[in-house]
Design a protein around this motif. Structure first.
Motif, PDB file in Angstrom:
ATOM      1  N   ALA A  41       0.834  -1.201   0.000  1.00  0.00           N
ATOM      2  CA  ALA A  41       0.000   0.000   0.000  1.00  0.00           C
ATOM      3  C   ALA A  41       0.866   1.248   0.000  1.00  0.00           C
ATOM      4  O   ALA A  41       1.956   1.266   0.573  1.00  0.00           O
ATOM      5  N   VAL A  42       0.355   2.264  -0.639  1.00  0.00           N
ATOM      6  CA  VAL A  42       0.934   3.602  -0.584  1.00  0.00           C
ATOM      7  C   VAL A  42      -0.059   4.515   0.119  1.00  0.00           C
ATOM      8  O   VAL A  42      -1.235   4.553  -0.258  1.00  0.00           O
ATOM      9  N   LEU A  43       0.399   5.206   1.158  1.00  0.00           N
ATOM     10  CA  LEU A  43      -0.379   6.292   1.747  1.00  0.00           C
ATOM     11  C   LEU A  43       0.061   7.580   1.087  1.00  0.00           C
ATOM     12  O   LEU A  43       1.241   7.926   1.113  1.00  0.00           O
ATOM     13  N   LEU A  44      -0.874   8.282   0.500  1.00  0.00           N
ATOM     14  CA  LEU A  44      -0.581   9.519  -0.227  1.00  0.00           C
ATOM     15  C   LEU A  44      -1.267  10.685   0.474  1.00  0.00           C
ATOM     16  O   LEU A  44      -2.490  10.668   0.664  1.00  0.00           O
ATOM     17  N   SER A  45      -0.493  11.677   0.857  1.00  0.00           N
ATOM     18  CA  SER A  45      -1.068  12.849   1.512  1.00  0.00           C
ATOM     19  C   SER A  45      -2.025  13.555   0.557  1.00  0.00           C
ATOM     20  O   SER A  45      -1.717  13.764  -0.625  1.00  0.00           O
ATOM     21  N   GLY A  46      -3.190  13.939   1.068  1.00  0.00           N
ATOM     22  CA  GLY A  46      -4.232  14.521   0.234  1.00  0.00           C
ATOM     23  C   GLY A  46      -3.976  15.932  -0.237  1.00  0.00           C
ATOM     24  O   GLY A  46      -4.827  16.523  -0.905  1.00  0.00           O
ATOM     25  N   ASP A  47      -2.811  16.493   0.075  1.00  0.00           N
ATOM     26  CA  ASP A  47      -2.494  17.859  -0.352  1.00  0.00           C
ATOM     27  C   ASP A  47      -1.410  17.885  -1.430  1.00  0.00           C
ATOM     28  O   ASP A  47      -0.584  18.787  -1.487  1.00  0.00           O
ATOM     29  N   ALA A  48      -1.435  16.880  -2.323  1.00  0.00           N
ATOM     30  CA  ALA A  48      -0.478  16.803  -3.436  1.00  0.00           C
ATOM     31  C   ALA A  48      -1.239  16.674  -4.749  1.00  0.00           C
ATOM     32  O   ALA A  48      -1.128  15.667  -5.454  1.00  0.00           O
ATOM     33  N   PRO A  49      -2.035  17.694  -5.113  1.00  0.00           N
ATOM     34  CA  PRO A  49      -2.960  17.537  -6.240  1.00  0.00           C
ATOM     35  C   PRO A  49      -2.303  17.390  -7.597  1.00  0.00           C
ATOM     36  O   PRO A  49      -2.926  16.867  -8.524  1.00  0.00           O
ATOM     37  N   ASP A  50      -1.055  17.854  -7.756  1.00  0.00           N
ATOM     38  CA  ASP A  50      -0.417  17.772  -9.075  1.00  0.00           C
ATOM     39  C   ASP A  50       0.700  16.734  -9.121  1.00  0.00           C
ATOM     40  O   ASP A  50       1.560  16.775  -9.995  1.00  0.00           O
ATOM     41  N   LEU A  51       0.693  15.776  -8.198  1.00  0.00           N
ATOM     42  CA  LEU A  51       1.717  14.742  -8.181  1.00  0.00           C
ATOM     43  C   LEU A  51       1.684  13.941  -9.483  1.00  0.00           C
ATOM     44  O   LEU A  51       0.623  13.452  -9.873  1.00  0.00           O
ATOM     45  N   PRO A  52       2.819  13.773 -10.149  1.00  0.00           N
ATOM     46  CA  PRO A  52       2.837  12.894 -11.331  1.00  0.00           C
ATOM     47  C   PRO A  52       2.591  11.443 -10.927  1.00  0.00           C
ATOM     48  O   PRO A  52       3.204  10.938  -9.991  1.00  0.00           O
ATOM     49  N   ALA A  53       1.695  10.784 -11.625  1.00  0.00           N
ATOM     50  CA  ALA A  53       1.347   9.406 -11.291  1.00  0.00           C
ATOM     51  C   ALA A  53       2.565   8.485 -11.345  1.00  0.00           C
ATOM     52  O   ALA A  53       2.628   7.483 -10.629  1.00  0.00           O
ATOM     53  N   LEU A  54       3.542   8.832 -12.166  1.00  0.00           N
ATOM     54  CA  LEU A  54       4.747   8.014 -12.293  1.00  0.00           C
ATOM     55  C   LEU A  54       5.433   7.810 -10.945  1.00  0.00           C
ATOM     56  O   LEU A  54       6.036   6.755 -10.701  1.00  0.00           O
ATOM     57  N   LEU A  55       5.343   8.792 -10.053  1.00  0.00           N
ATOM     58  CA  LEU A  55       6.032   8.677  -8.767  1.00  0.00           C
ATOM     59  C   LEU A  55       5.400   7.610  -7.874  1.00  0.00           C
ATOM     60  O   LEU A  55       6.085   7.014  -7.045  1.00  0.00           O
ATOM     61  N   GLU A  80      -0.930  18.279 -16.526  1.00  0.00           N
ATOM     62  CA  GLU A  80      -2.345  17.937 -16.608  1.00  0.00           C
ATOM     63  C   GLU A  80      -2.879  17.612 -15.218  1.00  0.00           C
ATOM     64  O   GLU A  80      -2.131  17.271 -14.309  1.00  0.00           O
ATOM     65  N   GLY A  81      -4.196  17.690 -15.094  1.00  0.00           N
ATOM     66  CA  GLY A  81      -4.810  17.349 -13.818  1.00  0.00           C
ATOM     67  C   GLY A  81      -5.001  18.555 -12.924  1.00  0.00           C
ATOM     68  O   GLY A  81      -5.054  19.685 -13.391  1.00  0.00           O
ATOM     69  N   TRP A  82      -5.154  18.302 -11.637  1.00  0.00           N
ATOM     70  CA  TRP A  82      -5.466  19.239 -10.563  1.00  0.00           C
ATOM     71  C   TRP A  82      -6.508  20.282 -10.975  1.00  0.00           C
ATOM     72  O   TRP A  82      -6.423  21.450 -10.678  1.00  0.00           O
ATOM     73  N   ASP A  83      -7.582  19.786 -11.652  1.00  0.00           N
ATOM     74  CA  ASP A  83      -8.576  20.697 -12.209  1.00  0.00           C
ATOM     75  C   ASP A  83      -9.360  21.452 -11.140  1.00  0.00           C
ATOM     76  O   ASP A  83      -9.651  22.646 -11.295  1.00  0.00           O
ATOM     77  N   GLY A  84      -9.723  20.748 -10.046  1.00  0.00           N
ATOM     78  CA  GLY A  84     -10.503  21.419  -9.019  1.00  0.00           C
ATOM     79  C   GLY A  84      -9.708  22.498  -8.312  1.00  0.00           C
ATOM     80  O   GLY A  84     -10.208  23.606  -8.060  1.00  0.00           O
ATOM     81  N   THR A  85      -8.457  22.191  -7.982  1.00  0.00           N
ATOM     82  CA  THR A  85      -7.587  23.186  -7.346  1.00  0.00           C
ATOM     83  C   THR A  85      -7.350  24.353  -8.276  1.00  0.00           C
ATOM     84  O   THR A  85      -7.406  25.528  -7.875  1.00  0.00           O
ATOM     85  N   ARG A  86      -7.123  24.055  -9.541  1.00  0.00           N
ATOM     86  CA  ARG A  86      -6.886  25.099 -10.554  1.00  0.00           C
ATOM     87  C   ARG A  86      -8.091  26.023 -10.663  1.00  0.00           C
ATOM     88  O   ARG A  86      -7.946  27.256 -10.739  1.00  0.00           O
ATOM     89  N   ALA A  87      -9.291  25.424 -10.659  1.00  0.00           N
ATOM     90  CA  ALA A  87     -10.508  26.221 -10.803  1.00  0.00           C
ATOM     91  C   ALA A  87     -10.699  27.161  -9.615  1.00  0.00           C
ATOM     92  O   ALA A  87     -11.074  28.336  -9.790  1.00  0.00           O
ATOM     93  N   LEU A  88     -10.444  26.688  -8.407  1.00  0.00           N
ATOM     94  CA  LEU A  88     -10.573  27.559  -7.225  1.00  0.00           C
ATOM     95  C   LEU A  88      -9.568  28.704  -7.269  1.00  0.00           C
ATOM     96  O   LEU A  88      -9.904  29.851  -6.937  1.00  0.00           O
ATOM     97  N   LEU A  89      -8.361  28.405  -7.676  1.00  0.00           N
ATOM     98  CA  LEU A  89      -7.326  29.445  -7.710  1.00  0.00           C
ATOM     99  C   LEU A  89      -7.598  30.467  -8.798  1.00  0.00           C
ATOM    100  O   LEU A  89      -7.312  31.649  -8.627  1.00  0.00           O
ATOM    101  N   SER A  90      -8.166  30.025  -9.906  1.00  0.00           N
ATOM    102  CA  SER A  90      -8.425  30.965 -11.009  1.00  0.00           C
ATOM    103  C   SER A  90      -9.701  31.748 -10.799  1.00  0.00           C
ATOM    104  O   SER A  90      -9.896  32.799 -11.387  1.00  0.00           O
ATOM    105  N   GLY A  91     -10.562  31.214  -9.888  1.00  0.00           N
ATOM    106  CA  GLY A  91     -11.853  31.885  -9.675  1.00  0.00           C
ATOM    107  C   GLY A  91     -11.743  33.040  -8.722  1.00  0.00           C
ATOM    108  O   GLY A  91     -12.684  33.815  -8.572  1.00  0.00           O
TER     109      GLY A  91
END
Length: 199
Positions: free
Chosen positions: A92-106, A188-199
């Motif tokens: 298992a990997v525990l991933l901190s929920g505050d890394a919205p733009d993490l590349p999946a490769l990692l 690519e990705g982090w669409d929700g975070t991007r939308a809040l920051l741009s709004g």
């Protein structure tokens, strides 16, 4: 293989500190967590899980995703409780929920590191960990938190042998408003975070 490998996005109230002025803390946390979950949900050969102490977070995940509620903990207690709460799995990997733009490769690199090590860590910029991977069950000797200054050093100091703990490429988390400058608009990705920051 899917059921053997889990990637659990961990979301707690302490992760709400990066909201910029004028943006609601809870809304920003939900956006970051959803973006982090979406990158995990798009991975092949893993099962996404949400581990959270925050009410209402089940709304950010796809139907059928296991949602596990834990107490609002921090430090090593959070990591240990999150691993213990996982419903099944061999790795298992525990991933901190505050890394919205993490590349999946990692995430893939962490699982690859588990081929030669008991634990693997994706270090965070400015200290701490973005993700912690382990063979299950999580070992008793491992005491580590997402915000520990040097999680790799601490784990290696307590491990039966230094090679028991591997480290992968690092990344960043959004812990304070200044961390938002680390986000890469070209990724690519982090669409929700991007939308809040741009709004």
């Amino acid at each position: 293989m899917t059921e053997a490998r889990l990637v659990a996005v961990v979301v707690t109230s302490a992760m709400a500190g990066a909201a910029p002025p004028g943006v609601d803390d809870d809304a920003f946390l939900a956006a970051m967590a959803e973006d982090t979950y979406e990158l995990v949900a798009g991975l092949d050969s893993v099962t996404p899980v949400l581990v959270t102490s925050m009410p209402g977070m089940e709304e950010i995940v796809w139907p059928g995703t296991p949602v596990v509620e834990i107490p609002d903990l921090s430090g090593a207690a959070l990591v240990r409780a999150a691993f213990a709460a996982l419903p099944y799995g061999e790795q298992a990997v525990l991933l901190s929920g505050d890394a919205p733009d993490l590349p999946a490769l990692l995430i893939g690199k962490l699982f690859r590191a588990l081929g030669r090590a008991r634990l693997a860590v994706c270090p965070a910029a400015d200290g701490g960990a973005v993700a912690i991977a382990a063979h299950l069950p999580f070992p008793d000797w491992a005491e580590v938190g997402f915000d520990d200054h040097d999680p790799v050093g601490a784990l290696r100091a307590s491990a039966p042998a230094p090679r028991t703990v591997a480290t992968g490429p690092g990344w960043h988390r959004l812990r304070v408003p200044g961390d938002i400058a680390r986000l890469d608009p070209g990724l690519e990705g982090w669409d929700g975070t991007r939308a809040l920051l741009s709004g």
